[in-house]
Motif scaffolding. Structure first.
Motif, PDB file in Angstrom:
ATOM      1  N   PHE A   1       0.816  -1.224   0.000  1.00 32.74           N
ATOM      2  CA  PHE A   1       0.000   0.000   0.000  1.00 32.74           C
ATOM      3  C   PHE A   1       0.847   1.271   0.000  1.00 32.74           C
ATOM      4  N   VAL A   2       1.903   1.250  -0.811  1.00 38.12           N
ATOM      5  CA  VAL A   2       2.777   2.419  -0.954  1.00 38.12           C
ATOM      6  C   VAL A   2       3.011   2.663  -2.447  1.00 38.12           C
ATOM      7  N   THR A   3       3.768   3.693  -2.766  1.00 37.58           N
ATOM      8  CA  THR A   3       4.077   3.980  -4.168  1.00 37.58           C
ATOM      9  C   THR A   3       5.316   3.203  -4.601  1.00 37.58           C
ATOM     10  N   ARG A   4       5.467   3.034  -5.909  1.00 32.54           N
ATOM     11  CA  ARG A   4       6.654   2.375  -6.454  1.00 32.54           C
ATOM     12  C   ARG A   4       7.897   3.177  -6.079  1.00 32.54           C
ATOM     13  N   GLN A   5       7.767   4.502  -6.046  1.00 33.17           N
ATOM     14  CA  GLN A   5       8.900   5.365  -5.694  1.00 33.17           C
ATOM     15  C   GLN A   5       9.383   5.075  -4.273  1.00 33.17           C
ATOM     16  N   ALA A   6       8.432   4.778  -3.373  1.00 37.93           N
ATOM     17  CA  ALA A   6       8.808   4.466  -1.983  1.00 37.93           C
ATOM     18  C   ALA A   6       9.656   3.199  -1.960  1.00 37.93           C
ATOM     19  N   VAL A   7       9.231   2.167  -2.706  1.00 39.72           N
ATOM     20  CA  VAL A   7       9.984   0.914  -2.761  1.00 39.72           C
ATOM     21  C   VAL A   7      11.384   1.188  -3.310  1.00 39.72           C
ATOM     22  N   SER A   8      11.454   1.984  -4.343  1.00 38.54           N
ATOM     23  CA  SER A   8      12.733   2.329  -4.949  1.00 38.54           C
ATOM     24  C   SER A   8      13.645   3.024  -3.938  1.00 38.54           C
ATOM     25  N   ARG A   9      13.083   3.948  -3.148  1.00 32.15           N
ATOM     26  CA  ARG A   9      13.891   4.668  -2.140  1.00 32.15           C
ATOM     27  C   ARG A   9      14.389   3.734  -1.047  1.00 32.15           C
ATOM     28  N   TRP A  10      13.570   2.739  -0.675  1.00 31.19           N
ATOM     29  CA  TRP A  10      14.021   1.771   0.346  1.00 31.19           C
ATOM     30  C   TRP A  10      15.184   0.958  -0.196  1.00 31.19           C
ATOM     31  N   GLU A  11      15.076   0.575  -1.476  1.00 29.72           N
ATOM     32  CA  GLU A  11      16.125  -0.271  -2.065  1.00 29.72           C
ATOM     33  C   GLU A  11      17.449   0.464  -2.185  1.00 29.72           C
ATOM     34  N   THR A  12      17.388   1.771  -2.360  1.00 29.62           N
ATOM     35  CA  THR A  12      18.627   2.542  -2.468  1.00 29.62           C
ATOM     36  C   THR A  12      19.105   3.016  -1.099  1.00 29.62           C
ATOM     37  N   GLY A  13      18.269   2.809  -0.070  1.00 31.24           N
ATOM     38  CA  GLY A  13      18.649   3.231   1.275  1.00 31.24           C
ATOM     39  C   GLY A  13      18.379   4.698   1.544  1.00 31.24           C
ATOM     40  N   GLU A  14      17.673   5.358   0.609  1.00 29.08           N
ATOM     41  CA  GLU A  14      17.372   6.783   0.754  1.00 29.08           C
ATOM     42  C   GLU A  14      16.402   7.016   1.919  1.00 29.08           C
ATOM     43  N   THR A  15      15.423   6.120   2.062  1.00 29.53           N
ATOM     44  CA  THR A  15      14.466   6.197   3.164  1.00 29.53           C
ATOM     45  C   THR A  15      14.231   4.783   3.684  1.00 29.53           C
ATOM     46  N   VAL A  16      13.532   4.671   4.805  1.00 31.15           N
ATOM     47  CA  VAL A  16      13.176   3.359   5.348  1.00 31.15           C
ATOM     48  C   VAL A  16      11.664   3.301   5.545  1.00 31.15           C
ATOM     49  N   PRO A  17      11.086   2.090   5.441  1.00 26.69           N
ATOM     50  CA  PRO A  17       9.639   1.956   5.638  1.00 26.69           C
ATOM     51  C   PRO A  17       9.243   2.251   7.084  1.00 26.69           C
ATOM     52  N   ASN A  18       7.978   2.645   7.281  1.00 24.48           N
ATOM     53  CA  ASN A  18       7.493   2.854   8.645  1.00 24.48           C
ATOM     54  C   ASN A  18       7.205   1.506   9.302  1.00 24.48           C
ATOM     55  N   THR A  19       6.868   1.524  10.571  1.00 29.00           N
ATOM     56  CA  THR A  19       6.688   0.294  11.346  1.00 29.00           C
ATOM     57  C   THR A  19       5.633  -0.624  10.748  1.00 29.00           C
ATOM     58  N   GLU A  20       4.480  -0.082  10.375  1.00 29.65           N
ATOM     59  CA  GLU A  20       3.411  -0.910   9.810  1.00 29.65           C
ATOM     60  C   GLU A  20       3.865  -1.569   8.514  1.00 29.65           C
ATOM     61  N   THR A  21       4.540  -0.800   7.671  1.00 27.56           N
ATOM     62  CA  THR A  21       5.026  -1.326   6.394  1.00 27.56           C
ATOM     63  C   THR A  21       6.084  -2.393   6.628  1.00 27.56           C
TER      64      THR A  21
END
Length: 70
Positions: free
Chosen positions: A35-55
């Motif tokens: 339930f997130v955007t593709r951009q969010a997944v991309s940012r997690w994979e590059t280490g730019e951001t991290v998912p929140n607790t629920e995710t």
């Protein structure tokens, strides 16, 4: 390709968990499941951001399903 990280029971770190959970899914498919955007997944994979607790909980569920049995 060499960009797949080896998934083990001891995989740690968000990037590795995302890569393991994504095995077999495109970024868009994983994003839909979480339930997130593709951009969010991309940012997690590059280490730019991290998912929140629920995710992270959802991600762990997918990760466990995709982890090879030892």
């Amino acid at each position: 390709g060499g960009n797949f990280l080896h998934c083990t029971a001891f995989s740690s770190g968000t990037q590795q968990r995302v890569s393991c959970a994504r095995k077999g899914y495109s970024q868009e498919e994983l994003a839909e499941k979480l339930f997130v955007t593709r951009q969010a997944v991309s940012r997690w994979e590059t280490g730019e951001t991290v998912p929140n607790t629920e995710t992270l909980k959802l991600l762990s569920g997918l990760y466990d399903k995709n982890r090879p049995a030892s």
